[in-house]
Scaffold this motif. Sequence first.
Motif, mmCIF file in Angstrom:
data_model
loop_
_atom_site.group_PDB
_atom_site.id
_atom_site.type_symbol
_atom_site.label_atom_id
_atom_site.label_comp_id
_atom_site.label_asym_id
_atom_site.label_seq_id
_atom_site.Cartn_x
_atom_site.Cartn_y
_atom_site.Cartn_z
ATOM 1 N N ILE A 1 0.855 -1.205 0.000
ATOM 2 C CA ILE A 1 0.000 0.000 0.000
ATOM 3 C C ILE A 1 0.887 1.249 0.000
ATOM 4 C CG2 ILE A 1 -1.647 1.339 1.410
ATOM 5 C CD1 ILE A 1 -2.704 -1.503 2.369
ATOM 6 N N PRO B 1 1.740 3.604 2.407
ATOM 7 C CA PRO B 1 1.032 4.817 2.830
ATOM 8 C C PRO B 1 1.992 6.000 2.961
ATOM 9 C CG PRO B 1 1.342 3.345 4.701
ATOM 10 C CD PRO B 1 1.797 2.597 3.476
ATOM 11 N N SER C 1 -4.109 12.514 8.143
ATOM 12 C CA SER C 1 -5.214 12.188 7.237
ATOM 13 C C SER C 1 -5.989 13.448 6.851
ATOM 14 C CB SER C 1 -6.130 11.156 7.891
ATOM 15 O OG SER C 1 -7.044 10.647 6.946
ATOM 16 N N ARG D 1 -2.526 9.428 2.612
ATOM 17 C CA ARG D 1 -2.956 8.093 3.063
ATOM 18 C C ARG D 1 -2.228 7.759 4.352
ATOM 19 N NH1 ARG D 1 -2.958 4.684 -1.659
ATOM 20 N NH2 ARG D 1 -5.104 5.357 -1.916
ATOM 21 N N MET E 1 -1.925 5.317 8.002
ATOM 22 C CA MET E 1 -2.224 4.045 8.671
ATOM 23 C C MET E 1 -1.608 4.001 10.064
ATOM 24 S SD MET E 1 -1.731 1.244 5.584
ATOM 25 C CE MET E 1 -2.741 -0.030 6.340
ATOM 26 N N VAL F 1 -6.723 3.491 7.932
ATOM 27 C CA VAL F 1 -6.846 2.033 8.036
ATOM 28 C C VAL F 1 -5.958 1.547 9.185
ATOM 29 C CG1 VAL F 1 -6.443 -0.176 6.884
ATOM 30 C CG2 VAL F 1 -7.471 1.728 5.619
ATOM 31 N N THR G 1 -6.641 -5.939 4.517
ATOM 32 C CA THR G 1 -5.932 -4.672 4.691
ATOM 33 C C THR G 1 -5.889 -3.907 3.369
ATOM 34 O OG1 THR G 1 -4.602 -5.705 6.415
ATOM 35 C CG2 THR G 1 -3.783 -3.632 5.537
ATOM 36 N N VAL H 1 -8.409 -0.173 2.228
ATOM 37 C CA VAL H 1 -8.003 1.157 1.766
ATOM 38 C C VAL H 1 -9.068 1.740 0.835
ATOM 39 C CG1 VAL H 1 -6.268 2.445 0.441
ATOM 40 C CG2 VAL H 1 -5.545 0.661 2.031
ATOM 41 N N GLU I 1 -11.651 4.942 1.598
ATOM 42 C CA GLU I 1 -11.511 6.168 0.805
ATOM 43 C C GLU I 1 -12.626 6.350 -0.219
ATOM 44 O OE1 GLU I 1 -7.525 6.306 -0.783
ATOM 45 O OE2 GLU I 1 -6.627 6.068 1.190
ATOM 46 N N VAL J 1 -4.779 0.518 -5.075
ATOM 47 C CA VAL J 1 -4.954 1.617 -4.112
ATOM 48 C C VAL J 1 -4.758 2.976 -4.794
ATOM 49 C CG1 VAL J 1 -4.325 0.243 -2.096
ATOM 50 C CG2 VAL J 1 -2.549 1.538 -3.270
ATOM 51 N N ARG K 1 -4.397 8.565 -3.010
ATOM 52 C CA ARG K 1 -5.576 9.078 -2.321
ATOM 53 C C ARG K 1 -5.987 10.415 -2.934
ATOM 54 N NH1 ARG K 1 -6.428 11.486 3.729
ATOM 55 N NH2 ARG K 1 -8.544 12.166 3.317
#
Lengths: 310, 393
Positions: free
Chosen positions: B20, B22, B70, B75, B77, B103, B147, B151, B155, B191, B194
């Motif tokens: 991911i 982040p 955030s 993104r 976590m 997340v 997981t 995401v 979102e 993903v 974002r």
Amino acid sequence: MATLKELVKRPEVLTGGHRLCAGCGASIAVRQVLLGTEHPVVVGCSTGCVEVATTIYPYTAWKSSFIHNAFENVAATISGVETAYRALKKKGKIKKEIKFIAFGGDGGTYDIGLQSLSGALERGHNMVYVCYDNEAYMNTGIQRSGATPCGASTTTQPAGKVKPGKEQFRKDLTSIVAAHHIPYTAQAGIFHWKDLVNKAEKAFKVDGPAFLNILAPCHRGWRYPMEKTLEIAKLAIDTGFWPLFEVENGVWKINIRPKQRKPIIEWIKSQGRYKHLLKEENKHIVERIQKEIDDYWKYLEGMCKATQPE
Amino acid sequence: MKDKLALTGNEAVAHAMRQINPDVLAAYPITPQTEIVMAFSRFVADGVVDTEMVPVESEHSAMSACVGASASGVRTMTATCSQGLALMWEIVYIASSLRLPIVMPVVNRALSAPINIHCDHSDSMGARDSGWIQIYCENGQEAYESTILAVRIAEEEKILLPVMVCLDGFITSHAVERIQLLEDKVVKDWVSERKTKYSLLDVENPLTYGPLHLQDYYFESKRQEAEAMRNAYSAIPKVVDKFEKLTGKRYDYLEEYKMDGAELAVLCLSSTYGTAKTAVDRLRAKGVKAGMVKLRFFRPFPAKEVVNALSKAKAVAILDRSDTFSNQGGPVFNEIRSAFYEKKDKPFIINHIYGLGGRDINVEDIEKVYTDLEEILKQKKVETLVNYLGVRE
């Protein structure tokens, strides 16, 4: 530092029309701090007077981006914002220089937010943390905090038949912060605006965390006429009650040294929160307070001497 | 597809986080979640990810920093469990109320006191009303995939809610399984980046997060939050459909095992489902009409799906790995019993609370639950509504 002429032309970040009390010292502190940078800012604010009075939905008095999370976590919150900024900057997704400020009252800083502040300072975030210290939980009605000075009457440690208000001395938060050995720590007051804006400028310029502890008189809690806020702010410096000093890269410096410190009784007489101290039977408390102040100045002088570069 | 790797559940989750990638991760170590943070920190140290880590001094600050990050449009976590989740409680509610799609894997562990580091669901079940989406995972493979799925759920513009991905402490987090990882690029594309309209860092368009709402607006704000969870209920299946195209895996609200023609049914969450399937197989071999349901999403609560699935049976036991101390049984039981209120011809429904503080649950324990259900069908009445399974009394 910018001249007064230049400063008055800088756009206000906190607008008029917020709902803080007339004569509030905290809003003056906030505005003077914000004069310290010309870059755009993101403001974080802990729960407290400034937060509740500036962002009552659907209104906001802030022209900048603003985040309120909770009471004890403004340092952690703004550290998250600043980290997001670094993440985007690293990836080239944001180019602009942005400054990050956290405002917390003394309750949110000395007491419930101390852990969050300490963690953020140790991690070295590029942020300016400002404590507007009005020496009690004023937003909820003048409850005692770790910043409340000895002898003051508050609603949770009132002066009564057997108790003389707060019996303990306040915590020396500025020294606690300085012990994190961050690039810049300072104590300031709103009467000495030039000193304050100068300190704010330094705080915004350093790479890493900076901390300003600003005494912000509160006429509701301290019990003095609201038009006297700046006079009271001056008296705090003249009596030595609130020394103006800074710790820049480990070097301690007293910025404004009263030629002859006025006796603390003048400070005590000026505010209703101390009125019980004027009784004969409480004279020893006034003496204790005077001694504490004199001792603190000795400590400060010692720190200045000890940290002077050779 | 890559070859399968031997990974613990925690390592599998850390790999999901690596893929991911982040922008910000703020976390504090706590057993049995620690391995996730450790493995991820190694990815950061080796430059495998370009995540900015915030090594906070507490879970309270972890969630506080996540809220700040955030709200800055990146993104974000974290991961936690048990006392850590309890400590961040105040801010858990703020994260969902500010509609921040964070997340957070939660490695389910019992709450103190007495202090205990092993699995039960008291931690995340206590947060069931915090406005977070909750996914409960059966094994490491599910934890890994959930997981990655989470995401996109978090979102999704119609949802914008944070997600807890719950896996059983030690049982799943520390057991080594053969995990099939997706290709890095597949996850990266899934993903993507974002997108948000509401960033604190958009300084040309300043905004205010977290203002004071008084009597005139607070209720509307909360009503919108309730609407977001309703939207989540209808939007999640669409995200799940897309995820199936990618992975071939269905992540429906619930999963059934041998429910066709089942008279006796047991519903549970997480790793217990694996044990329970063995019990069902044994009972079926003996001619007992046993079936099993696994509830995957507890928030939003899929009431319709649960009622439909369990209505096939005549007697149902709900397994709860936490207690509400209300004298009315565990949280899953309460939710399901309430969901059946409108239903005519409903099955008998009882509750078994089990496995607190990591107390092992074995196949025989679950067979005992089916024996209880058989007895209820025989007697045509429920003697004990709330049962404690596998405890000395």
